[in-house]
Design a protein around this motif. Structure first.
Motif, short mmCIF file in Angstrom:
data_model
loop_
_atom_site.label_atom_id
_atom_site.label_comp_id
_atom_site.label_asym_id
_atom_site.label_seq_id
_atom_site.Cartn_x
_atom_site.Cartn_y
_atom_site.Cartn_z
N PHE A 65 23.24 0.86 -2.12
CA PHE A 65 24.33 0.81 -1.39
C PHE A 65 24.38 0.19 -0.28
N THR A 66 25.58 -0.05 0.53
CA THR A 66 25.48 -0.60 1.79
C THR A 66 25.78 0.26 2.93
N ARG A 67 24.98 -0.12 3.96
CA ARG A 67 25.27 0.78 5.09
C ARG A 67 25.29 -0.21 6.57
N ARG A 68 25.89 -0.03 7.37
CA ARG A 68 25.69 -0.72 8.88
C ARG A 68 24.44 -0.45 9.33
N PHE A 69 23.76 -1.34 10.05
CA PHE A 69 22.58 -1.19 10.92
C PHE A 69 22.72 0.07 11.69
N ASP A 70 23.84 0.30 12.47
CA ASP A 70 24.11 1.25 13.30
C ASP A 70 24.44 2.57 12.96
N GLU A 71 24.51 2.63 11.45
CA GLU A 71 24.92 3.92 10.82
C GLU A 71 23.63 4.31 9.97
N MET A 72 22.40 3.88 9.95
CA MET A 72 21.26 4.19 9.52
C MET A 72 20.90 5.68 9.67
N ASP A 73 20.38 6.55 8.90
CA ASP A 73 20.08 7.91 8.96
C ASP A 73 18.45 8.19 8.87
N GLU A 74 18.11 9.27 9.46
CA GLU A 74 16.60 9.76 9.28
C GLU A 74 16.19 9.99 7.79
N ALA A 75 17.17 10.44 6.77
CA ALA A 75 16.50 10.61 5.55
C ALA A 75 16.17 9.24 4.90
N PHE A 76 17.04 8.23 5.14
CA PHE A 76 16.66 7.01 4.32
C PHE A 76 15.63 6.30 5.06
N VAL A 77 15.36 6.46 6.32
CA VAL A 77 14.38 5.99 7.21
C VAL A 77 12.91 6.67 6.57
N ALA A 78 12.97 8.00 6.37
CA ALA A 78 11.95 8.83 5.60
C ALA A 78 11.69 8.24 4.50
N ALA A 79 12.44 7.74 3.47
CA ALA A 79 12.23 7.37 2.29
C ALA A 79 11.37 6.01 2.32
N GLN A 80 11.80 5.29 3.51
CA GLN A 80 10.97 3.83 3.54
C GLN A 80 9.61 3.70 4.05
N GLY A 81 9.08 5.05 4.32
CA GLY A 81 7.59 5.52 4.21
C GLY A 81 6.83 4.75 5.52
N GLU A 82 7.23 3.82 6.42
CA GLU A 82 6.63 3.04 7.30
C GLU A 82 7.03 3.43 8.85
N THR B 107 0.77 -1.29 -0.07
CA THR B 107 -0.05 0.11 0.14
C THR B 107 0.89 1.15 -0.11
N LEU B 108 2.06 1.12 0.81
CA LEU B 108 2.72 2.51 0.96
C LEU B 108 3.48 2.54 -0.57
N VAL B 109 4.04 1.36 -1.10
CA VAL B 109 4.64 1.56 -2.34
C VAL B 109 3.65 2.10 -3.40
N ARG B 110 2.55 1.56 -3.55
CA ARG B 110 1.48 1.88 -4.44
C ARG B 110 1.28 3.50 -4.25
N SER B 111 1.32 4.11 -3.13
CA SER B 111 0.90 5.42 -2.95
C SER B 111 1.87 6.37 -3.08
N GLY B 112 3.17 5.85 -3.14
CA GLY B 112 4.54 6.79 -3.46
C GLY B 112 5.19 7.10 -2.16
N THR B 113 4.60 6.68 -1.11
CA THR B 113 5.19 6.94 0.16
C THR B 113 6.37 6.20 0.43
N LYS B 114 6.46 4.85 0.05
CA LYS B 114 7.75 4.45 0.05
C LYS B 114 8.24 4.10 -1.13
N THR B 115 9.70 4.70 -1.07
CA THR B 115 10.34 4.84 -2.27
C THR B 115 11.83 4.21 -1.93
N ALA B 116 11.78 3.47 -0.77
CA ALA B 116 13.36 2.92 -0.47
C ALA B 116 13.12 1.56 0.54
#
Length: 138
Positions: free
Chosen positions: A82-99, A32-41
């Motif tokens: 790209f790769t990133r460690r779990f403990d290095e995740m940032d707010e911007a990428f989290v926001a793009a995940q939409g959920e 549902t989030l993907v279809r709405s464009g809310t989730k892009t990552a």
């Protein structure tokens, strides 16, 4: 008449198929989030990819996200990986995940997800992917 999964794969032989989440409910919520464009990552454990496992996403490749029952839901095209460690995740990428409400919510949710899969480590390597929807099979 909707295209069958086989027809879609025949027309896109490089496409991988996958499901979002690890339950029917989570899969439906994410689609549902993907279809709405809310989730892009999205992201997943890097360990889930490689020889004998899922193919690593590639920029430009189009893959088919499935409904939990295995029918085609949407075709997505990878626009960045790209790769990133779990403990290095940032707010911007989290926001793009939409959920997720914020980074803390993402950490708690993904830690639980990876623990269910028996693979959580605070510094585990993640595959991080940005994508766009190419076709919706609904």
């Amino acid at each position: 008449m909707p295209q069958s999964l086989q027809e879609i794969i025949d027309a896109n032989p490089e496409a991988e198929t996958f499901r979002y989440g690890d339950s029917a409910k989570l899969c439906a919520e994410i689609l549902t989030l993907v279809r709405s464009g809310t989730k892009t990552a999205t992201c997943d454990a890097a360990a889930a990819y490689g020889k004998g496992k899922d193919a690593w996403p590639e920029v430009g490749r189009r893959d088919v996200a499935l409904n939990w029952d295995g029918t085609p839901a949407v075709m997505v095209e990878t626009v960045e990986v790209f790769t990133r460690r779990f403990d290095e995740m940032d707010e911007a990428f989290v926001a793009a995940q939409g959920e997720f409400r914020d980074l803390a919510h993402w950490r708690a949710s993904y830690e639980a997800y990876f623990r269910r899969a028996g693979m959580f480590e605070p510094n585990m390597k993640l595959m991080c992917e940005r994508f766009k929807v190419i076709e919706d099979y609904a």
